[in-house]
Design an enzyme around this catalytic site. Structure first.
Site, short mmCIF file in Angstrom:
data_model
loop_
_atom_site.label_atom_id
_atom_site.label_comp_id
_atom_site.label_asym_id
_atom_site.label_seq_id
_atom_site.Cartn_x
_atom_site.Cartn_y
_atom_site.Cartn_z
N ASN A 182 -36.53 -46.44 -23.88
CA ASN A 182 -35.24 -46.85 -23.99
C ASN A 182 -34.71 -46.67 -22.77
O ASN A 182 -34.10 -45.54 -22.13
CB ASN A 182 -34.33 -46.17 -25.19
CG ASN A 182 -32.73 -46.53 -24.88
OD1 ASN A 182 -32.48 -47.51 -24.29
ND2 ASN A 182 -32.07 -45.76 -25.49
N TRP A 183 -34.75 -47.72 -21.86
CA TRP A 183 -34.15 -47.26 -20.49
C TRP A 183 -32.80 -46.98 -20.24
O TRP A 183 -32.24 -47.00 -19.21
CB TRP A 183 -34.45 -48.72 -19.38
CG TRP A 183 -35.94 -48.98 -19.26
CD1 TRP A 183 -36.90 -48.19 -19.75
CD2 TRP A 183 -36.78 -49.91 -18.16
NE1 TRP A 183 -38.29 -48.63 -19.23
CE2 TRP A 183 -37.96 -49.56 -18.28
CE3 TRP A 183 -36.25 -50.82 -17.44
CZ2 TRP A 183 -38.96 -50.51 -17.61
CZ3 TRP A 183 -36.92 -51.56 -16.49
CH2 TRP A 183 -38.58 -51.33 -16.74
N LYS A 184 -31.98 -47.42 -21.28
CA LYS A 184 -30.68 -47.26 -21.31
C LYS A 184 -29.84 -48.07 -20.16
O LYS A 184 -30.68 -49.12 -19.81
CB LYS A 184 -30.07 -45.73 -20.99
CG LYS A 184 -30.86 -44.96 -22.03
CD LYS A 184 -30.12 -43.66 -22.56
CE LYS A 184 -30.96 -42.75 -23.37
NZ LYS A 184 -30.23 -41.73 -24.00
N HIS A 196 -28.22 -47.40 -32.02
CA HIS A 196 -28.42 -46.05 -31.11
C HIS A 196 -27.26 -45.29 -31.27
O HIS A 196 -26.01 -45.82 -31.23
CB HIS A 196 -28.81 -46.52 -29.85
CG HIS A 196 -29.29 -45.44 -28.80
ND1 HIS A 196 -28.38 -44.41 -28.55
CD2 HIS A 196 -30.59 -44.97 -28.67
CE1 HIS A 196 -29.06 -43.72 -27.77
NE2 HIS A 196 -30.35 -43.73 -27.80
N GLU A 205 -25.52 -43.67 -28.91
CA GLU A 205 -24.48 -43.88 -28.00
C GLU A 205 -23.79 -45.08 -28.37
O GLU A 205 -22.60 -45.37 -28.04
CB GLU A 205 -25.41 -44.14 -26.70
CG GLU A 205 -25.82 -42.86 -26.22
CD GLU A 205 -27.04 -42.81 -25.29
OE1 GLU A 205 -27.47 -44.04 -24.92
OE2 GLU A 205 -27.73 -41.96 -25.03
N GLU A 213 -33.10 -39.71 -34.69
CA GLU A 213 -32.89 -39.36 -33.31
C GLU A 213 -31.78 -38.52 -33.72
O GLU A 213 -30.54 -38.82 -33.70
CB GLU A 213 -32.47 -40.38 -32.51
CG GLU A 213 -33.39 -41.34 -32.25
CD GLU A 213 -33.24 -42.19 -30.96
OE1 GLU A 213 -34.11 -41.70 -29.93
OE2 GLU A 213 -32.07 -42.52 -30.51
N GLY A 240 -31.06 -36.65 -24.77
CA GLY A 240 -30.35 -36.49 -23.36
C GLY A 240 -30.29 -35.17 -23.00
O GLY A 240 -29.53 -34.76 -21.86
N SER A 277 -35.20 -36.14 -26.43
CA SER A 277 -35.75 -35.25 -25.23
C SER A 277 -37.08 -35.35 -25.51
O SER A 277 -37.79 -34.10 -25.41
CB SER A 277 -35.27 -34.02 -25.30
OG SER A 277 -33.84 -34.05 -25.00
N GLY A 320 -34.92 -40.75 -21.29
CA GLY A 320 -35.13 -40.29 -20.17
C GLY A 320 -36.61 -40.27 -19.44
O GLY A 320 -36.66 -40.88 -18.43
C1 PEP Z 1 -32.90 -42.23 -26.54
O1 PEP Z 1 -32.11 -42.51 -25.60
O2 PEP Z 1 -32.96 -42.68 -27.66
C2 PEP Z 1 -33.38 -40.91 -26.44
C3 PEP Z 1 -34.08 -40.34 -27.38
O3 PEP Z 1 -33.10 -40.26 -25.21
P1 PEP Z 1 -33.89 -38.90 -24.54
O4 PEP Z 1 -35.34 -39.19 -24.66
O5 PEP Z 1 -33.55 -38.98 -22.96
O6 PEP Z 1 -33.32 -37.85 -25.27
#
Ligand code: PEP
Length: 258
Positions: free
Chosen positions: A11-13, A97, A99, A169, A175, A214, A236
């Site tokens: 997931n590049w966000k 997600h 976010e 998640e 993050g 993470s 990330g």
């Molecule tokens: C995500 O964006 O779904 C995610 C799990 O981010 P990260 O790996 O940076 O925690």
């Protein structure tokens, strides 16, 4: 052995630009060539779907988007429909997600409608569910993920999950550099699978449930080794070629390779 293949989804966000994308995708293509037993997906920002399609068409890596409108078409300024995503040969789209839920007010019903719109267009939704730190500390993790899951199965029926992927998640791990321990993650994954199995053992047995929060090269193997963890949704670390490649390698199912 579960019989389920592993999946690693990046997931590049809201990150990327054309030169950087080209270099990153080229490195990932080379670094994961010949890797069997793990499907790989990158979910990129929509302006880069055309570039991603032209770089990945015909390769072993699939692509998708990070959000989709629940409307089919019309006067919804700034929104992107599921049909538009299929126009760029997207295979996957992330729905719900944390976010999006936290920053854009997407509730579980809206997320369920997005899930429905995605499937109606032939996309595979990656449905994200997970609790906040407060909710975990209050001991209501299972209640929270059950509500998020039930919103989709209530609208669509349990069988709709066969054409989807789930991502557990924990919000406190996204993050933050704080990963759930393999046991913590496995407990919730097993709860999710049991809940689905109560309605359909077949759907539950075949469903890929990813862990996200993470995940890095140095913790992916122990997470992916857990019986109910079928890969990862990677934020990330999906922007760093060596990290993402190492995570894809950790997801490789040795039994399928042999
Ligand atoms: C995500 O964006 O779904 C995610 C799990 O981010 P990260 O790996 O940076 O925690």
């Amino acid at each position: 052995m579960t019989g389920r293949s592993k999946l690693v989804a990046g997931n590049w966000k809201m990150h990327g630009e054309t030169v950087q994308n080209r270099n990153l995708l080229a490195a990932i293509l080379t670094g994961t060539e010949g890797l069997k037993g793990a499907d790989i997906v990158v979910c990129v920002p929509c302006p880069y779907l055309a570039q991603t399609q032209s770089l990945l068409q015909g390769t072993h890596i699939s692509w998708g988007a990070q959000n989709v409108s629940h409307h089919e078409k019309g006067a919804y300024t700034g929104e992107i429909s599921a049909a538009m995503l299929t126009d760029f040969s997207c295979r996957y789209v992330i729905a719900g997600h944390s976010e999006r839920r936290a920053l854009y007010g997407e509730d579980s019903h809206t997320v369920a409608l997005k899930f429905k719109a995605a499937q109606a267009a032939g996309l595979t939704p990656v449905l994200c569910i997970g609790e906040t730190l407060d909710q975990r500390e209050a001991g209501i993790t299972e209640q929270v993920v059950a509500e998020q899951l039930d919103a989709v199965t209530g609208l669509m029926g349990v069988n709709a999950l066969t054409r989807s992927v789930l991502a557990y998640e924990p919000v406190w791990a996204i993050g933050t550099g704080k990963t759930a321990t393999p046991d913590q993650a496995q407990d919730v994954h097993a709860f999710i699978r049991r809940r689905i199995a109560a309605r359909s053992p077949e759907v539950a047995a075949g469903l890929q449930i990813l862990y996200g929060g993470s995940v890095k090269a140095n913790n992916a193997t122990e997470l992916f080794d857990m019986p109910d963890i079928d890969g990862g949704l990677i934020g990330g670390a999906s922007l760093i070629a060596d990290e993402f490649i190492a995570i894809c390698r950790a997801a490789r199912n040795e039994l399928i390779l042999e």
